[in-house]
Motif scaffolding. Structure first.
Motif, mmCIF file in Angstrom:
data_model
loop_
_atom_site.group_PDB
_atom_site.id
_atom_site.type_symbol
_atom_site.label_atom_id
_atom_site.label_comp_id
_atom_site.label_asym_id
_atom_site.label_seq_id
_atom_site.Cartn_x
_atom_site.Cartn_y
_atom_site.Cartn_z
ATOM 1 N N GLY A 34 0.795 -1.217 0.000
ATOM 2 C CA GLY A 34 0.000 0.000 0.000
ATOM 3 C C GLY A 34 0.829 1.269 0.000
ATOM 4 N N LEU A 35 2.073 1.158 0.457
ATOM 5 C CA LEU A 35 2.987 2.301 0.493
ATOM 6 C C LEU A 35 3.877 2.359 -0.751
ATOM 7 N N ASP A 36 3.643 1.452 -1.701
ATOM 8 C CA ASP A 36 4.452 1.367 -2.932
ATOM 9 C C ASP A 36 5.909 1.027 -2.659
ATOM 10 N N LEU A 37 6.158 0.342 -1.549
ATOM 11 C CA LEU A 37 7.519 -0.079 -1.231
ATOM 12 C C LEU A 37 7.753 -1.549 -1.559
ATOM 13 N N THR A 50 11.209 -8.537 0.859
ATOM 14 C CA THR A 50 10.402 -7.981 1.951
ATOM 15 C C THR A 50 11.298 -7.319 2.989
ATOM 16 N N ALA A 51 12.415 -7.966 3.327
ATOM 17 C CA ALA A 51 13.350 -7.378 4.299
ATOM 18 C C ALA A 51 13.872 -6.031 3.813
ATOM 19 N N GLU A 84 1.938 10.353 2.889
ATOM 20 C CA GLU A 84 2.722 10.887 3.997
ATOM 21 C C GLU A 84 4.155 10.364 4.002
ATOM 22 N N LEU A 85 4.411 9.348 3.200
ATOM 23 C CA LEU A 85 5.730 8.720 3.216
ATOM 24 C C LEU A 85 6.740 9.611 2.503
#
Length: 301
Positions: A34-37, A50-51, A84-85
């Motif tokens: 959801g944060l596009d990370l 993922t890490a 907000e990120l």
């Protein structure tokens, strides 16, 4: 375990412990997506990708919880919204790599900024000296480019002569009765490493997800006025059999084609070093196709 269970406590879970809890891993992945990370799916498998996404989140939020999940990381993951990120700081100049990245950002395309995350870009109607050409039909007059962002600065890893359009043969004799396919400018997450061709089968990026093309029904070698079509069309990224620069021959019916066999091998060697592919050989690559004239108009040298 849930992230909510960390709040207000001294819990500290190292990444190995998190990896053993599928529910916690899936929750973290959903929030990172959801944060596009992180790219979907949330498969509950905690690996190096993922890490790295967790570490990137902690870095952007200035969280001092190295190699573990604690109350601060948990709280920020739950509460942080995508808008907000903080964005990674990019150092953009007036070189061609920076101008391409500026164009991609202006179009709201994904730009990957982590080490060993490659941006595959095709620029139509541009030469290797980064000047526009006449974009003549049936010629290898486009550019296949791989860009990596290194410490915030976009760098061209390598680039090759290519075509983003079908040649004369398949424009006049289309494989689809609606007309030859010309990929619509844009960005698509649609290609995985596989094999292309029959007579001369070779490693390539093979289309595995839908994308949009223009159908050149009137055979005028242009997109303007042509109807669009979305689906799986075997629009692969392969080599052009060393065809002449000024004659695509039957090397492309609408694929994204690097002219030379050796150049294509170099391209595949580079993108297979992408850390996301190394972590998952089924990784689906993004590719961006942009018009050279619009790029240089909006971001001139």
């Amino acid at each position: 375990m849930k992230l909510q269970d960390f709040l207000g406590k001294e819990e500290k879970w190292g990444f190995e412990a998190v990896a053993k809890d599928e529910d916690l891993t899936r929750q973290i992945q959903i929030l990172l997506i959801g944060l596009d990370l992180l790219e979907p799916p949330a498969d509950a498998k905690f690996g190096p990708v993922t890490a790295a996404a967790i570490k990137k989140f902690q870095e952007l939020k200035k969280i001092d919880e190295p190699d573990y999940i604690g109350a601060v990381t948990a709280k920020e993951l739950i509460e942080t919204k995508r808008d907000e990120l903080p964005k990674p700081e990019l150092k953009l100049g007036n070189d061609i790599a920076s101008r391409i990245v500026k164009y991609m950002l202006a179009q709201n395309y994904q730009v990957f900024t982590a080490p060993k995350e490659y941006n595959i870009v095709y620029v139509e109607g541009i030469d290797g000296d980064w000047n526009l050409n006449s974009d003549t039909p049936n010629a290898f007059n486009d550019r296949r480019i791989v860009i990596e962002v290194v410490n915030g600065t976009p760098k061209i890893v390598d680039h090759w002569q290519a075509t983003t359009e079908p040649g004369r043969y398949y424009t006049v004799n289309p494989m689809n009765s609606a007309g030859a396919a010309r990929i619509k400018f844009g960005q698509y997450k649609a290609w995985a490493v596989g094999l292309h061709g029959n007579a001369e089968r070779h490693e390539a990026l093979v289309q595995v997800a839908p994308l949009t093309v223009h159908r050149d029904f009137n055979k005028d070698f242009k997109r303007s006025g042509d109807k669009t079509d979305t689906g799986l069309f075997y629009i692969n990224q392969h080599w052009g059999y060393d065809a002449p620069s000024n004659d695509i021959k039957n090397a492309s019916a609408g694929c994204l084609v690097g002219r030379m066999r050796q150049g294509h091998r170099e391209f595949m060697s580079i993108i297979k070093q992408d850390r996301r592919y190394v972590a998952n050989n089924d990784y689906v690559f993004y590719t961006t196709v942009i018009p050279g004239d619009d790029l240089l108009k909006k971001f001139p040298g």
